[in-house]
Design a protein around this motif. Sequence first.
Motif, PDB file in Angstrom:
ATOM      1  N   ILE A 284     -23.534  87.517 112.339  1.00 24.71           N
ATOM      2  CA  ILE A 284     -22.163  87.909 112.704  1.00 24.71           C
ATOM      3  C   ILE A 284     -21.284  86.718 113.137  1.00 24.71           C
ATOM      4  O   ILE A 284     -20.173  86.579 112.643  1.00 24.71           O
ATOM      5  CB  ILE A 284     -22.180  89.045 113.764  1.00 24.71           C
ATOM      6  N   PRO A 285     -21.771  85.820 114.022  1.00 18.47           N
ATOM      7  CA  PRO A 285     -20.880  84.728 114.453  1.00 18.47           C
ATOM      8  C   PRO A 285     -20.435  83.814 113.308  1.00 18.47           C
ATOM      9  O   PRO A 285     -19.431  83.144 113.415  1.00 18.47           O
ATOM     10  CB  PRO A 285     -21.739  83.942 115.449  1.00 18.47           C
ATOM     11  N   ARG A 286     -21.184  83.805 112.195  1.00 22.49           N
ATOM     12  CA  ARG A 286     -20.844  82.884 111.100  1.00 22.49           C
ATOM     13  C   ARG A 286     -19.943  83.511 110.027  1.00 22.49           C
ATOM     14  O   ARG A 286     -19.473  82.819 109.133  1.00 22.49           O
ATOM     15  CB  ARG A 286     -22.135  82.365 110.441  1.00 22.49           C
ATOM     16  N   LEU A 287     -19.714  84.858 110.134  1.00 21.96           N
ATOM     17  CA  LEU A 287     -18.995  85.541 109.042  1.00 21.96           C
ATOM     18  C   LEU A 287     -17.593  84.998 108.784  1.00 21.96           C
ATOM     19  O   LEU A 287     -17.111  85.038 107.660  1.00 21.96           O
ATOM     20  CB  LEU A 287     -18.881  87.045 109.342  1.00 21.96           C
ATOM     21  N   ARG A 290     -15.494  79.490 106.658  1.00 19.64           N
ATOM     22  CA  ARG A 290     -15.080  79.419 105.257  1.00 19.64           C
ATOM     23  C   ARG A 290     -16.307  79.376 104.346  1.00 19.64           C
ATOM     24  O   ARG A 290     -17.262  78.652 104.633  1.00 19.64           O
ATOM     25  CB  ARG A 290     -14.244  78.160 105.020  1.00 19.64           C
ATOM     26  N   PHE A 291     -16.309  80.197 103.323  1.00 15.68           N
ATOM     27  CA  PHE A 291     -17.348  80.283 102.286  1.00 15.68           C
ATOM     28  C   PHE A 291     -18.663  80.900 102.757  1.00 15.68           C
ATOM     29  O   PHE A 291     -19.635  80.905 102.026  1.00 15.68           O
ATOM     30  CB  PHE A 291     -17.664  78.903 101.670  1.00 15.68           C
ATOM     31  N   TYR A 292     -18.703  81.418 104.001  1.00 19.01           N
ATOM     32  CA  TYR A 292     -19.973  81.994 104.450  1.00 19.01           C
ATOM     33  C   TYR A 292     -20.120  83.411 103.901  1.00 19.01           C
ATOM     34  O   TYR A 292     -19.242  84.249 104.069  1.00 19.01           O
ATOM     35  CB  TYR A 292     -20.049  82.017 105.991  1.00 19.01           C
ATOM     36  N   ARG A 293     -21.230  83.663 103.237  1.00 19.08           N
ATOM     37  CA  ARG A 293     -21.504  85.001 102.706  1.00 19.08           C
ATOM     38  C   ARG A 293     -22.945  85.342 103.013  1.00 19.08           C
ATOM     39  O   ARG A 293     -23.827  84.490 102.877  1.00 19.08           O
ATOM     40  CB  ARG A 293     -21.267  85.022 101.196  1.00 19.08           C
ATOM     41  N   VAL A 294     -23.180  86.577 103.448  1.00 19.60           N
ATOM     42  CA  VAL A 294     -24.539  86.963 103.794  1.00 19.60           C
ATOM     43  C   VAL A 294     -25.393  86.926 102.532  1.00 19.60           C
ATOM     44  O   VAL A 294     -26.490  86.379 102.510  1.00 19.60           O
ATOM     45  CB  VAL A 294     -24.567  88.371 104.433  1.00 19.60           C
ATOM     46  N   ASP A 295     -24.860  87.520 101.476  1.00 19.81           N
ATOM     47  CA  ASP A 295     -25.595  87.554 100.220  1.00 19.81           C
ATOM     48  C   ASP A 295     -24.678  86.956  99.152  1.00 19.81           C
ATOM     49  O   ASP A 295     -23.802  87.638  98.618  1.00 19.81           O
ATOM     50  CB  ASP A 295     -25.936  89.028  99.909  1.00 19.81           C
ATOM     51  N   LYS A 296     -24.866  85.664  98.888  1.00 18.42           N
ATOM     52  CA  LYS A 296     -23.951  84.936  97.988  1.00 18.42           C
ATOM     53  C   LYS A 296     -23.845  85.583  96.618  1.00 18.42           C
ATOM     54  O   LYS A 296     -22.771  85.781  96.096  1.00 18.42           O
ATOM     55  CB  LYS A 296     -24.419  83.487  97.817  1.00 18.42           C
ATOM     56  N   GLY A 297     -25.014  85.947  96.061  1.00 14.93           N
ATOM     57  CA  GLY A 297     -25.042  86.506  94.714  1.00 14.93           C
ATOM     58  C   GLY A 297     -24.220  87.778  94.646  1.00 14.93           C
ATOM     59  O   GLY A 297     -23.394  87.957  93.757  1.00 14.93           O
ATOM     60  N   ARG A 298     -24.410  88.636  95.666  1.00 17.68           N
ATOM     61  CA  ARG A 298     -23.728  89.925  95.654  1.00 17.68           C
ATOM     62  C   ARG A 298     -22.216  89.744  95.801  1.00 17.68           C
ATOM     63  O   ARG A 298     -21.425  90.361  95.105  1.00 17.68           O
ATOM     64  CB  ARG A 298     -24.261  90.763  96.821  1.00 17.68           C
ATOM     65  N   SER A 299     -21.841  88.830  96.731  1.00 14.91           N
ATOM     66  CA  SER A 299     -20.416  88.598  96.944  1.00 14.91           C
ATOM     67  C   SER A 299     -19.779  88.048  95.668  1.00 14.91           C
ATOM     68  O   SER A 299     -18.711  88.476  95.249  1.00 14.91           O
ATOM     69  CB  SER A 299     -20.225  87.616  98.091  1.00 14.91           C
ATOM     70  N   GLY A 303     -16.793  89.285  92.779  1.00 18.38           N
ATOM     71  CA  GLY A 303     -15.581  88.469  92.613  1.00 18.38           C
ATOM     72  C   GLY A 303     -15.134  87.812  93.903  1.00 18.38           C
ATOM     73  O   GLY A 303     -14.022  87.308  93.996  1.00 18.38           O
ATOM     74  N   GLY A 304     -15.994  87.812  94.950  1.00 19.23           N
ATOM     75  CA  GLY A 304     -15.587  87.267  96.261  1.00 19.23           C
ATOM     76  C   GLY A 304     -15.651  85.754  96.315  1.00 19.23           C
ATOM     77  O   GLY A 304     -16.435  85.122  95.606  1.00 19.23           O
ATOM     78  N   THR A 305     -14.815  85.177  97.170  1.00 18.60           N
ATOM     79  CA  THR A 305     -14.833  83.716  97.329  1.00 18.60           C
ATOM     80  C   THR A 305     -15.439  83.315  98.671  1.00 18.60           C
ATOM     81  O   THR A 305     -15.701  82.143  98.897  1.00 18.60           O
ATOM     82  CB  THR A 305     -13.402  83.149  97.279  1.00 18.60           C
ATOM     83  N   GLY A 306     -15.605  84.291  99.578  1.00 22.12           N
ATOM     84  CA  GLY A 306     -16.143  83.965 100.905  1.00 22.12           C
ATOM     85  C   GLY A 306     -15.078  83.397 101.830  1.00 22.12           C
ATOM     86  O   GLY A 306     -15.395  82.839 102.879  1.00 22.12           O
ATOM     87  N   LEU A 307     -13.807  83.551 101.448  1.00 20.56           N
ATOM     88  CA  LEU A 307     -12.738  83.020 102.307  1.00 20.56           C
ATOM     89  C   LEU A 307     -11.993  84.139 103.035  1.00 20.56           C
ATOM     90  O   LEU A 307     -11.196  83.885 103.932  1.00 20.56           O
ATOM     91  CB  LEU A 307     -11.732  82.225 101.460  1.00 20.56           C
ATOM     92  N   GLY A 308     -12.265  85.387 102.625  1.00 17.51           N
ATOM     93  CA  GLY A 308     -11.513  86.528 103.164  1.00 17.51           C
ATOM     94  C   GLY A 308     -11.499  86.596 104.689  1.00 17.51           C
ATOM     95  O   GLY A 308     -10.429  86.642 105.309  1.00 17.51           O
ATOM     96  N   LEU A 309     -12.683  86.558 105.307  1.00 20.14           N
ATOM     97  CA  LEU A 309     -12.726  86.717 106.770  1.00 20.14           C
ATOM     98  C   LEU A 309     -12.196  85.476 107.491  1.00 20.14           C
ATOM     99  O   LEU A 309     -11.686  85.577 108.609  1.00 20.14           O
ATOM    100  CB  LEU A 309     -14.147  87.045 107.237  1.00 20.14           C
ATOM    101  N   ALA A 310     -12.308  84.292 106.845  1.00 22.32           N
ATOM    102  CA  ALA A 310     -11.727  83.087 107.463  1.00 22.32           C
ATOM    103  C   ALA A 310     -10.206  83.243 107.505  1.00 22.32           C
ATOM    104  O   ALA A 310      -9.562  82.916 108.511  1.00 22.32           O
ATOM    105  CB  ALA A 310     -12.109  81.853 106.661  1.00 22.32           C
ATOM    106  N   ILE A 311      -9.632  83.796 106.431  1.00 17.60           N
ATOM    107  CA  ILE A 311      -8.175  84.024 106.403  1.00 17.60           C
ATOM    108  C   ILE A 311      -7.793  85.046 107.470  1.00 17.60           C
ATOM    109  O   ILE A 311      -6.847  84.865 108.230  1.00 17.60           O
ATOM    110  CB  ILE A 311      -7.723  84.480 104.986  1.00 17.60           C
ATOM    111  N   VAL A 312      -8.595  86.132 107.560  1.00 19.83           N
ATOM    112  CA  VAL A 312      -8.326  87.171 108.576  1.00 19.83           C
ATOM    113  C   VAL A 312      -8.307  86.533 109.970  1.00 19.83           C
ATOM    114  O   VAL A 312      -7.397  86.758 110.770  1.00 19.83           O
ATOM    115  CB  VAL A 312      -9.407  88.279 108.516  1.00 19.83           C
ATOM    116  N   LYS A 313      -9.311  85.718 110.243  1.00 16.07           N
ATOM    117  CA  LYS A 313      -9.404  85.105 111.577  1.00 16.07           C
ATOM    118  C   LYS A 313      -8.161  84.266 111.877  1.00 16.07           C
ATOM    119  O   LYS A 313      -7.567  84.398 112.948  1.00 16.07           O
ATOM    120  CB  LYS A 313     -10.656  84.219 111.639  1.00 16.07           C
TER     121      LYS A 313
END
Length: 353
Positions: A284-287, A290-299, A303-313
Motif C-alpha cells: 500500500i505505501p508504494r502504490l 510513479r510506475f509502481y504496479r502490484v502486478d505489472k503484467g496485469r496492469s 493498458g495501464g502505465t502505473g502513473l495513475g495513482l501518482a497523478i492522483v496523489k
Amino acid sequence: MKKSVRYILNGLTLPVFVVDPNRKISFINKSAKMRYTEAYSGQLFSELISSKKCIDALETVLNGEPNATANVILQEVVPTSFRVSLSRLDADSEPLPSCVLSFEDVSHIQEAEQMRHDFVANVSHELRSPLTALSGFVETLQGNAANDKEARERFLEMMSNEADRMARLIGDLLSLSKLQASERVAPTEQVDLFKILSSVSSSLSGLAERNSIKLKLNFSNFMPLVTGNADELTQVFQNLIENAIKYSGNGSVVSVSFKPPKEGKSHLCISIEDTGEGIDPTQIPRLTERFYRVDKGRSRAQGGTGLGLAIVKHILIRHRGWLKISSQLGKGSIFAVYLPIFAEKKLSQATPA
Ligand SMILES: Nc1ncnc2c1ncn2[C@@H]1O[C@H](COP(=O)(O)OP(=O)(O)OP(=O)(O)O)[C@@H](O)[C@H]1O
Ligand SMILES: [Mg+2]
C-alpha cells in the motif's frame, strides 16, 4: 584557537574537526560532538574515522596542500555518504600546519540522483515496449501479412493500441510534471462534485458492464461544493473508479459514496470501495510511486502505465486534500479522497462607503 573562532565554528550546523600536526583532534565543534559522541580532544583522528580516502586527504593537507576533498561513506546508524572538505590551517605560533575538516551529509543528493536515474530507466523501458511491438508489427506487415486483409486489419488495430499507450504515457508524464510545478498554488474555484462523479461514472459504465461489475452510486446533489479544479478532480475519480473496475475482477461491486464531514471538519470524503481481491498491506505505501504496479503484467494488459495513482496523489496535494488507502486481501479495497469544502472568503477589511 581564539575564542571568537571557536564561537563561529560552534555556530555551524556542519560537523567540524581541527586536526593538529600530530594527527590528533585539537577541536570538535558542537555539531560534531552531537554526531560523534565518542570523539574527544587529543584522540588520534584515524581512531575516530578510519576511512582511507579521508585519511589520505588529511595527509595531503598536513603535508602542505591548501585544500582537499573526499567523498566517503561512514557507517552511522545506517551507512551515510559525506563530502569531507579539508583546508590547511596555518597558525603564526605553530611551525607546522593543522587541518580543518567539515563533514557534509550528501545522502539526500545521492538519493535524488538515484531517483532521477530510476525514473529515466523506467520511462525508457515503458516507451521501448510499445515501440518494439510497433516495429514488430510493421515488419510483419511488410512481409508475409502484406497480402492478407484479415491479418492486416488485426495488426493495424494492435498497432493503434500500442500507439495509444505511448500517447497515454507521454500525456501522463506531462500531467505529472505540470502538477509538480504548480503544487504550491492551490486551486480556488468552486467545484460541484455531483456533476463530476455523475459524468465520470457514466463514462465508465460501459467498462463496468464489460467486466460484469455492478457500479453503485451513493451520492446525491446535496453534497457541499469543494474548492478545487474540475478537470483535475475528474482525473482523480476517473483513475480511482477505473482502477476499482479494472482490478477487482468479474462479479465485484464498486461503490462510489459521499461521506458527510463530521461536525466542524473542513474536508469531505468520497470513497471508492470495491469487493475485489484487495492489496497486500506491504504494497500500500508504494502504490502512489510513479510506475509502481502490484502486478505489472496485469496492469500492462489493461493498458495501464502505473502513473495513475501518482497523478492522483499530486492533484490532491495541490488541492490540500489527501488519499487514504485501506485494503484487505481477498475482501477488497477502499480509496478515500478527502477534499476541502468550499468556504466563502470573509472580507478582511470593511468595504469603503
Ligand atoms: N482497486 C484496486 N484493487 C487492487 N489493486 C489496485 C487497485 N487500484 C490500484 N491497484 C494497484 O495499484 C497499481 C497502481 O495503480 P495506478 O492507477 O497508479 O496504475 P495503473 O492503473 O496500473 O495504470 P494507469 O492508472 O496509469 O492506467 C495498479 O497497477 C494495481 O496493481
Ligand atoms: Mg490506474
